[in-house]
Design a protein around this motif. Structure first.
Motif, PDB file in Angstrom:
ATOM      1  N   SER A 173       0.845  -1.186   0.024  1.00 29.87           N
ATOM      2  CA  SER A 173       0.035   0.125  -0.026  1.00 29.87           C
ATOM      3  C   SER A 173       0.766   1.487   0.128  1.00 29.87           C
ATOM      4  O   SER A 173       0.280   2.413  -0.146  1.00 29.87           O
ATOM      5  CB  SER A 173      -1.072   0.087   1.166  1.00 29.87           C
ATOM      6  N   THR A 175       3.077   4.103  -1.132  1.00 27.70           N
ATOM      7  CA  THR A 175       3.146   4.685  -2.494  1.00 27.70           C
ATOM      8  C   THR A 175       4.616   4.956  -2.739  1.00 27.70           C
ATOM      9  O   THR A 175       5.453   4.948  -1.716  1.00 27.70           O
ATOM     10  CB  THR A 175       2.487   6.245  -2.648  1.00 27.70           C
ATOM     11  N   GLU A 176       5.094   5.425  -3.831  1.00 24.56           N
ATOM     12  CA  GLU A 176       6.423   5.677  -4.194  1.00 24.56           C
ATOM     13  C   GLU A 176       7.022   6.920  -3.456  1.00 24.56           C
ATOM     14  O   GLU A 176       8.092   6.651  -3.063  1.00 24.56           O
ATOM     15  CB  GLU A 176       6.753   5.824  -5.929  1.00 24.56           C
TER      16      GLU A 176
END
Length: 208
Positions: A173, A175-176
């Motif tokens: 879950s 994010t980058e």
């Protein structure tokens, strides 16, 4: 069973009513039959946490000699540093540590962690010293970067002087941008010469 290489114990209830301590007692009785276990896997269950409960792992005062310890933590937003501190204090000779930060496969109506929750007890884990003189490798699985998770990882760096490497696998879950933020933060906890590996969506980043 002198040739036993791996033992997976049943779920240990970390906090709960006194009547539940009998379930933990069975697990502790099993462990007392062994002097040495190459790999021990413990599942720590926090699903029954209520403010009126007590810490149920106080009876756990001695472990076999363990080389590799895996702790599957089902905390569901509760603090788990105190209980892991307790386990590590009685297994200080480990060389490898893996912490699995498990989440339920689908949402369940577990009560949320609130101010004053007993999950922070015993509170001495945040200040009391702990030395893990043999620990060389640490793996953290499914890190999401919660306050409780980061507090434990930061303390781990303080408890280990011989640590050679840490591998952190981020939860899917993340994010980058969040992953990059967490990498920088965890690297700030580290020290020169320590190998850090981060895995995010299958991509691996390494730092020495």
């Amino acid at each position: 069973m002198s040739q036993l290489q791996q033992l997976t114990a049943q779920f240990l209830i970390v906090y709960g009513e006194d009547i539940l301590s009998a379930r933990n007692h069975n697990c502790l009785m099993l462990l007392q039959h062994f002097d040495r276990i190459s790999r021990l896997i413990l599942n720590l269950d926090y699903t029954l946490v209520k403010c009126s409960n007590r810490f149920l792992m106080e009876e756990m005062t001695k472990f076999p000699k363990v080389t590799s310890l895996t702790l599957a933590v089902m905390a569901f937003e509760h603090s788990f540093g105190a209980s892991l501190f307790h386990v590590l204090r009685i297994s200080s000779g480990i060389r490898e540590l893996e912490v699995k930060l498990a989440l339920p496969s689908k949402p369940k109506p577990y009560p949320p962690c609130q101010s004053g929750c007993i999950c922070a007890e015993p509170s001495n884990w945040e200040t009391e010293e702990l030395v893990l003189p043999c620990l060389k490798e640490v793996v953290i699985n499914d890190l999401r970067g919660t306050e409780h998770e980061l507090a434990l990882v930061k303390r781990l760096f303080n408890w280990t002087k011989m640590l050679e490497g840490m591998r952190v696998n981020f939860h899917d879950s993340i994010t980058e941008s969040k992953g990059e933020e967490l990498r920088k933060l965890l690297l700030s906890f580290s020290r020169p010469g320590l190998r850090m590996n981060f895995t995010h969506h299958g991509e691996v980043c390494s730092y020495d």
